[in-house]
Write an enzyme that holds these catalytic residues in place. Structure first.
Site, PDB file in Angstrom:
ATOM      1  CB  SER A  18      -0.877   0.045   1.252  1.00  0.00           C
ATOM      2  OG  SER A  18      -1.676  -1.086   1.336  1.00  0.00           O
ATOM      3  CG  HIS A  38      -3.766  -3.745  -1.954  1.00  0.00           C
ATOM      4  ND1 HIS A  38      -4.227  -4.685  -1.077  1.00  0.00           N
ATOM      5  CD2 HIS A  38      -3.349  -2.701  -1.212  1.00  0.00           C
ATOM      6  CE1 HIS A  38      -4.105  -4.219   0.157  1.00  0.00           C
ATOM      7  NE2 HIS A  38      -3.573  -3.013   0.110  1.00  0.00           N
ATOM      8  NE  ARG A  80       2.487  -7.964   0.725  1.00  0.00           N
ATOM      9  CZ  ARG A  80       3.285  -6.924   1.013  1.00  0.00           C
ATOM     10  NH1 ARG A  80       2.761  -5.720   1.150  1.00  0.00           N
ATOM     11  NH2 ARG A  80       4.576  -7.081   1.191  1.00  0.00           N
ATOM     12  CB  THR A  81      -2.449 -13.106  -2.158  1.00  0.00           C
ATOM     13  OG1 THR A  81      -2.692 -13.090  -3.570  1.00  0.00           O
ATOM     14  CG2 THR A  81      -3.584 -13.847  -1.480  1.00  0.00           C
ATOM     15  CG  HIS A  82      -3.229  -8.560   2.132  1.00  0.00           C
ATOM     16  ND1 HIS A  82      -3.416  -7.973   0.911  1.00  0.00           N
ATOM     17  CD2 HIS A  82      -2.368  -7.768   2.821  1.00  0.00           C
ATOM     18  CE1 HIS A  82      -2.695  -6.853   0.855  1.00  0.00           C
ATOM     19  NE2 HIS A  82      -2.046  -6.709   2.000  1.00  0.00           N
ATOM     20  CD  GLU A 139      -3.984  -3.570  14.128  1.00  0.00           C
ATOM     21  OE1 GLU A 139      -4.018  -2.366  13.801  1.00  0.00           O
ATOM     22  OE2 GLU A 139      -3.713  -4.485  13.316  1.00  0.00           O
ATOM     23  CB  SER A 155       1.390  -7.885   4.212  1.00  0.00           C
ATOM     24  OG  SER A 155       2.127  -6.700   4.402  1.00  0.00           O
ATOM     25  CG  ASN A 213      -2.856   3.959   9.645  1.00  0.00           C
ATOM     26  OD1 ASN A 213      -2.591   3.299   8.638  1.00  0.00           O
ATOM     27  ND2 ASN A 213      -3.074   3.413  10.827  1.00  0.00           N
TER      28      ASN A 213
HETATM   29  I1  8IG Z   1      -2.031   0.836   5.499  1.00  0.00           I
HETATM   30  O1  8IG Z   1      -3.205   0.540  11.313  1.00  0.00           O
HETATM   31  C1  8IG Z   1      -2.391  -0.052   7.229  1.00  0.00           C
HETATM   32  N1  8IG Z   1      -2.383  -1.365   7.319  1.00  0.00           N
HETATM   33  N2  8IG Z   1      -3.070  -4.008  11.046  1.00  0.00           N
HETATM   34  N3  8IG Z   1      -3.138  -1.699  11.192  1.00  0.00           N
HETATM   35  C2  8IG Z   1      -2.984  -2.829  10.463  1.00  0.00           C
HETATM   36  N4  8IG Z   1      -2.728  -2.825   9.169  1.00  0.00           N
HETATM   37  C3  8IG Z   1      -2.631  -1.632   8.589  1.00  0.00           C
HETATM   38  C4  8IG Z   1      -2.783  -0.430   9.262  1.00  0.00           C
HETATM   39  C5  8IG Z   1      -3.054  -0.463  10.644  1.00  0.00           C
HETATM   40  N5  8IG Z   1      -2.638   0.562   8.383  1.00  0.00           N
END
Ligand code: 8IG
Length: 287
Positions: free
Chosen positions: A54, A86, A107-109, A208, A227, A250
């Site tokens: 990302s 993605h 990618r595959t998550h 989370e 990932s 973030n």
């Molecule tokens: I972009 O705050 C991204 N991916 N787990 N937490 C998790 N994955 C993320 C976050 C995040 N921001």
């Protein structure tokens, strides 16, 4: 159940357990994809692979002179990623260092529920095509207030909270120095100010809770994402040297006073694009 009643029961039959390890199937598919990659782009091998997560896709054009590109879904074993922001392409380029690089955008998550072999198929394909170095990038949440959205952070280690592993059977591989200190030192020659942090992989796809973020911090984590850890484990198994770089898009939940939106994540990626392009261009020159 009482002892007497348990004693009356017939002894359970001894059932032979046949371990069918999916590894060989997954490795066969990756070998096919690696061979398809080489023949499609008429190259002897790839030397280095980049997985752009990302926010990182804009940097795909800066890694070297284009040799060619295709959709990932045109190679055996890949399917199109589904998440906005993605990508889903493979570019092959010649880096300024004279290396042949495969650049996976998308990618595959694990949360896509295609299974962990699908998650690491790109990593195994890169290894099968001859790569010895793998650069894994991602967008993630940050726990450190001084890492503003748009800050790239070198991954120094990880904590895998997915409960999953890409390994099958008793494969007791060592993960010391998984995120190569040699490659981190090289990255620091490109940008000496790059901070380092421990990446915590959650299963997702939900972000989370603030309590989970606090837990990640208490456990020693600095970054939270969905990932990279599983891919890095598969990379180590395949003998690849791994460089991991997170883009903090973030502040993790509860660290920031405001809720998270996927749109902000994409925006932070767009704003960080020039920084990331410079970083990857620099890396392509030294890797
Ligand atoms: I972009 O705050 C991204 N991916 N787990 N937490 C998790 N994955 C993320 C976050 C995040 N921001």
């Amino acid at each position: 159940m009482s002892a007497e009643r348990a004693g009356e029961e017939k002894p359970s039959p001894i059932v032979p357990i046949v371990l069918s390890l999916p590894t060989s199937d997954a490795l066969t598919l990756a070998a096919e994809a690696g061979a398809a990659l080489k023949s499609r782009f008429e190259i002897d091998q790839i030397d280095v692979a980049f997985v752009l997560g990302s926010g990182w896709s804009a940097a795909a054009e800066d890694l070297g002179e284009p040799i060619g590109q295709c959709l990932l879904s045109e190679l055996p074993g890949f399917s199109q990623p589904v998440v906005a922001g993605h990508g889903g392409a493979l570019r092959v380029v010649r880096t300024p260092a004279g290396k042949t690089a495969a650049v996976f955008t998308g990618r595959t998550h694990y949360y896509e529920e295609r299974g962990v072999d699908a998650v690491v198929h790109g990593v195994r394909t890169a290894a099968a095509a001859g790569a010895s170095v793998l650069v894994l990038t991602n967008g993630c949440g940050g726990l450190q207030l001084n890492w503003r959205p748009g800050t790239p952070v070198l991954i120094s280690d990880h904590i895998n909270l997915t409960g999953a592993s890409p390994l099958h059977g008793p494969t007791f591989i060592d993960l010391t120095d998984l995120y190569s200190s040699r490659l981190r030192a090289l990255a620091h020659t490109v940008d000496p100010t790059l901070p380092e942090g421990v990446y915590v992989q959650f299963r997702g796809p939900q972000y989370e809770t603030p309590a989970e973020v606090r837990m990640a911090g208490i456990l020693g984590g600095d970054l939270v994402g969905m990932s990279t850890a599983l891919e890095a484990i598969a990379a180590r198994e395949a003998g690849l040297e791994v460089l991991g770089i997170s883009l903090v898009t973030n502040l993790a939940a509860g660290i920031s006073p405001t809720p998270l939106h996927h749109s902000e994540v994409i925006e932070a990626g767009q704003q960080a694009a020039p920084t990331l392009r410079a970083l990857l261009t620099g890396l392509a020159g030294v890797l």
